[in-house]
Enzyme design. Structure first.
Site, short mmCIF file in Angstrom:
data_model
loop_
_atom_site.label_atom_id
_atom_site.label_comp_id
_atom_site.label_asym_id
_atom_site.label_seq_id
_atom_site.Cartn_x
_atom_site.Cartn_y
_atom_site.Cartn_z
N GLU A 1 0.83 -1.08 0.14
CA GLU A 1 -0.06 0.02 0.14
C GLU A 1 0.87 1.40 -0.06
O GLU A 1 0.61 2.25 0.90
CB GLU A 1 -0.98 0.08 1.13
CG GLU A 1 -2.07 -1.21 1.21
CD GLU A 1 -2.73 -1.49 2.43
OE1 GLU A 1 -2.78 -0.37 3.27
OE2 GLU A 1 -3.76 -2.27 2.31
N GLU B 1 -6.12 -10.21 -2.62
CA GLU B 1 -6.88 -10.19 -1.27
C GLU B 1 -8.31 -9.98 -1.46
O GLU B 1 -9.00 -9.14 -0.53
CB GLU B 1 -6.28 -8.95 -0.34
CG GLU B 1 -4.83 -8.76 -0.10
CD GLU B 1 -4.37 -7.78 0.75
OE1 GLU B 1 -5.19 -7.28 1.39
OE2 GLU B 1 -3.07 -7.58 0.68
#
Length: 354
Positions: A136, A251
């Site tokens: 991220e 994910e």
């Protein structure tokens, strides 16, 4: 007998898998085979630790580690001929309690980062298929002024190592694990938009400078009732694949709480979302990995995060398949041999350069 997801993925040259939650991993270590571990081995050919390999969970002090949970998962994967995704090298969350930015100088934090990547590489470099080196890193608002202006999120690692830290740490990771596929993993980049464009620019720049980067990970947490036009997903993934990187869905989960209708209707909508995304991705040469964040609602992170009663994964709390499971299976069956991915190595070839 109907084929498993793993069997269908193998036929399509794909890796299909999930994250493994900490509690059932501990039970597997303590009690041996469990219903959870049996389904895990039957249905998937790649796994990752939901939390057990994050820096804050591994590190017990400066330069000190507890590898027991991570070792157990790597050993499980090896026994069952599964690939392993290492998640993650550096993240701005779930850091060790002893790592206090106010008490460490920038050069000290840089050394901590390099030493951590080296420690992971020494232990697992020949056993991991891929590595989410930085998790991220892209700003949520790259086109707006503020601390996160520009493409990169303002984090402890960026502040310590500078604006070009992604290149630096990818070189370090490659030195530590030269056989692992290095992945840049983020959320909110599933279709075109400002954050996706920022990610694309970063990936393009890194590749242009021969920075070791082999795949882009798209988290695909569908938690707010969003539905994507499959063609938009395909087009977005294709432009990244055209740069020469693999495409990983890393994910995925699909919350049903924001959807309208009764439970059965929402489960059907969820199944369609899973089917659409997987089918759209499989149209892209270079799409090699599809992973959900967990596989059973019993251990899903979604209800805790959204504070809603939810059921975001393909199997229910009793490990029974839901419509979403059958939708994934149908997408794999319908793809047949039309999917032409990059070669995916067998787990006996741990580095994965194939």
């Amino acid at each position: 007998m109907q084929p498993t997801l793993r069997e269908l993925a193998d036929k399509n040259g794909l890796l299909i898998g999930c994250a493994v939650a900490t509690d059932p991993l501990g039970a597997m270590m303590r009690d041996g085979p469990t219903p959870y571990s049996t389904v895990l081995a039957e249905q998937f050919n790649i796994i990752t630790a939901e939390n057990a390999t994050k820096f804050g969970h591994l590190s017990t002090g400066p330069g000190a580690y507890d590898w027991s949970l991570a070792d157990a998962l790597f050993d499980f994967a090896q026994r069952h001929r599964m690939q392993m995704r290492f998640h993650t090298g550096l993240w701005h969350n779930q850091l060790p309690t002893w790592l206090d930015e106010s008490k460490h100088r920038s050069n000290e934090i840089a050394a901590i980062a390099r030493d951590h990547l080296a420690a992971v590489g020494r232990r697992y470099g020949d056993r991991m298929y891929c590595w989410d080196v930085v998790n991220e890193p892209i700003s949520d608002k790259p086109d707006q002024p503020g601390a996160d202006s520009g493409p990169l999120r303002d984090t402890i690692w960026k502040r310590a190592l500078g604006d070009d830290y992604l290149a630096t740490v990818h070189h370090w990771a490659h030195e530590a694990a030269p056989h692992a596929k290095l992945v840049l993993n983020d959320y909110g980049t599933d279709i075109a938009g400002a954050k996706t464009d920022a990610l694309y620019a970063v990936v393009n720049d890194l590749l242009a400078r021969s920075v070791p980067l082999h795949a882009v990970g798209f988290q695909m947490h569908l938690l707010h009732g969003q539905r994507y036009d499959p063609s938009a997903v395909t087009a977005n993934f294709q432009r990244f694949a055209d740069l020469g990187v693999e495409i990983h869905i890393t994910e995925m989960d699909v919350a049903i709480a924001p959807m309208s209708g009764d439970r059965q209707s929402r489960l059907k909508q969820q199944a369609q979302a899973y089917r659409d995304v997987l089918a759209a991705a499989m149209k892209v040469k270079g799409f090699t990995v599809f992973q959900t964040w967990g596989f059973t609602d019993r251990h899903s992170w979604v209800p805790k995060f959204t504070k809603c009663d939810d059921a975001a994964l393909p199997l229910d709390e009793n490990l029974l398949p839901k419509p979403a499971y059958f939708a994934l299976r149908e997408a794999l069956q319908q793809a047949g041999q039309s999917h032409m991915p990059f070669p995916v190595p067998l787990p006996s070839d741990p580095g994965g350069r194939g």
